[in-house]
Design an enzyme around this catalytic site. Structure first.
Site, mmCIF file in Angstrom:
data_model
loop_
_atom_site.group_PDB
_atom_site.id
_atom_site.type_symbol
_atom_site.label_atom_id
_atom_site.label_comp_id
_atom_site.label_asym_id
_atom_site.label_seq_id
_atom_site.Cartn_x
_atom_site.Cartn_y
_atom_site.Cartn_z
ATOM 1 C CB SER A 183 -0.942 0.010 1.206
ATOM 2 O OG SER A 183 -0.215 -0.068 2.421
ATOM 3 C CG HIS A 211 -3.835 -1.004 -1.751
ATOM 4 N ND1 HIS A 211 -4.175 0.332 -1.828
ATOM 5 C CD2 HIS A 211 -3.758 -1.301 -0.433
ATOM 6 C CE1 HIS A 211 -4.292 0.822 -0.603
ATOM 7 N NE2 HIS A 211 -4.044 -0.139 0.258
ATOM 8 C CE LYS A 242 -7.332 0.417 0.165
ATOM 9 N NZ LYS A 242 -8.147 0.105 1.354
#
Length: 396
Positions: A183, A211, A242
């Site tokens: 990240s 991610h 996300k």
């Protein structure tokens, strides 16, 4: 010593405010988009994990509205009892199918997913072996587990990973856990080597794809797909906050592993379930990802463009492969000052300072969305280069 003495001694916030370089809690006044208004300022957003730019998608907003009207604002209970709706079951089925796994378990947040998975799977006689740059939620999941020992290997150092694995009895339970895309650094884990070593030393593999979903892999399926290793990774964890434009988290694994977690994970059994609105937003985002795989390609293109522009302008960036580009600023105060100057010039970025990183290795973390335009990238990278030049941080 009084319990609250530590609070009185925590003066760094007041010191940064006095210097006018406190960088946190800027309030958004608009939707999470490529350009936002924060505290009355127009900002190009280079500090969001909204990788596919779906938080403002009209279909997702409409899906959330309909779920709110049909199911209300919340479930008022855990999934284990009254907090399961048909929507939750549909979402889990769709995620499992998308990621080519037998089953899926959803949690109320991504952070809680790691707490719930690791603390349940790892027992008193088991070992955890993790990359030193793993996410904080992985570390906290390890703390909550009854693991016999947590062994940390140097970041992406496969020789060190093998050394740690070789030190553990071969017949013991072992979990190797790693971020898929890290990240802070934006680099991808060495999954082929990790899988090979795990097989050699009789260990299981868990990948945190928070991610990576929507970012890499076939159609945005993440790290295991990126390397063609979906069948070799035992547990994949991810988040809805996300690329999936919502809130919540998940794990995919075999049916027996998922069933065990559903009935033994305290963060799952004792926490209220994801709201129906959030579930439907995530479902619609997943539908769009499947329908529009070109978003993942556009994301790569926009991040590659930013990398090229930074290098052309002499901005000191770290090597990365994902839509996360760290800019070296080295010390904490310089990092805070750079963020302040960028905010005033219309670019929002995130400071990452010690103790989150080693002393002297502070960075500005920039992250990118598929919906950013080339013009916005040109404008933002130019402003960043100007500020780095002002601070004497450009490469010569």
């Amino acid at each position: 010593m009084d319990l609250f003495d530590k609070c009185k001694e925590f003066t760094i916030v007041d010191e940064l405010i006095k210097k006018d370089i406190y960088p946190y809690f800027h309030a958004l006044e608009t939707k999470q988009d490529t350009e936002v208004v924060m505290e009355g300022r127009n900002e190009i957003m280079l500090g969001s994990n909204n990788y596919l730019g779906l938080t403002c998608h009209p279909e997702i907003i409409e899906a959330g509205k309909k779920a709110l009207e049909e199911f209300g604002s919340g479930c008022s209970g855990s999934r284990f009892l009254n907090g399961t709706t048909k929507l939750h079951l549909d979402l889990e089925k769709e995620i499992a199918e998308f990621l080519h796994k037998e089953d899926c378990v959803t949690f109320s947040t991504g952070f809680q997913s790691n707490l719930g998975i690791i603390s349940t799977i790892v027992g008193r006689n088991d070992y955890i072996i993790g990359d030193k740059e793993n996410h904080a939620s992985i570390y906290d999941g390890c703390k909550l587990s009854y693991t016999k020992k947590l062994l940390r290997y140097n970041h992406s150092d496969m020789a060190d990973l093998e050394r740690q694995l070789a030190s553990i009895p071969l017949d013991s339970g072992k979990l190797v856990v790693t971020d898929g895309i890290f990240s802070m650094g934006g680099d991808i884990c060495k999954l082929p080597e990790i899988v090979k070593l795990a097989k050699k030393y009789n260990a299981r593999v868990m990948v945190d794809d928070a991610h990576a979903l929507g970012v890499i892999g076939e159609g945005g399926r993440g790290t295991a797909s990126h390397f063609g290793l979906e069948k070799e990774v035992d547990i994949i964890m991810g988040t809805f906050s996300k690329s999936l434009a919502s809130i919540g988290g998940y794990m995919v694994a075999s049916k027996e592993v998922c069933n065990f977690v559903k009935h033994n994970s305290r963060p799952y059994v004792f926490c209220a379930s994801i709201t129906p609105c959030s579930v439907q937003c995530a479902r619609k985002a997943l539908e769009i990802i499947k329908r529009e795989p070109e978003r993942t390609k556009r994301l790569k293109d926009i991040a590659d463009l930013a990398r090229r522009r930074f290098k052309e302008k002499g901005v000191d960036i770290r090597d990365s492969e994902a839509p996360i580009i760290p800019i070296n600023t080295y010390n904490n105060e310089t990092t805070f000052l750079a963020c302040k100057k960028l905010f005033e010039k219309g670019v929002y970025v995130n400071p990452v300072v010690s103790p989150a990183v080693p002393v002297g290795q502070s960075i500005i973390r920039t992250s990118y969305m598929a919906t950013l335009s080339d013009e916005q990238i040109e404008r933002a990278t130019t402003i960043i280069a100007e500020v780095m030049d002002e601070l004497g941080l450009l490469k010569k």
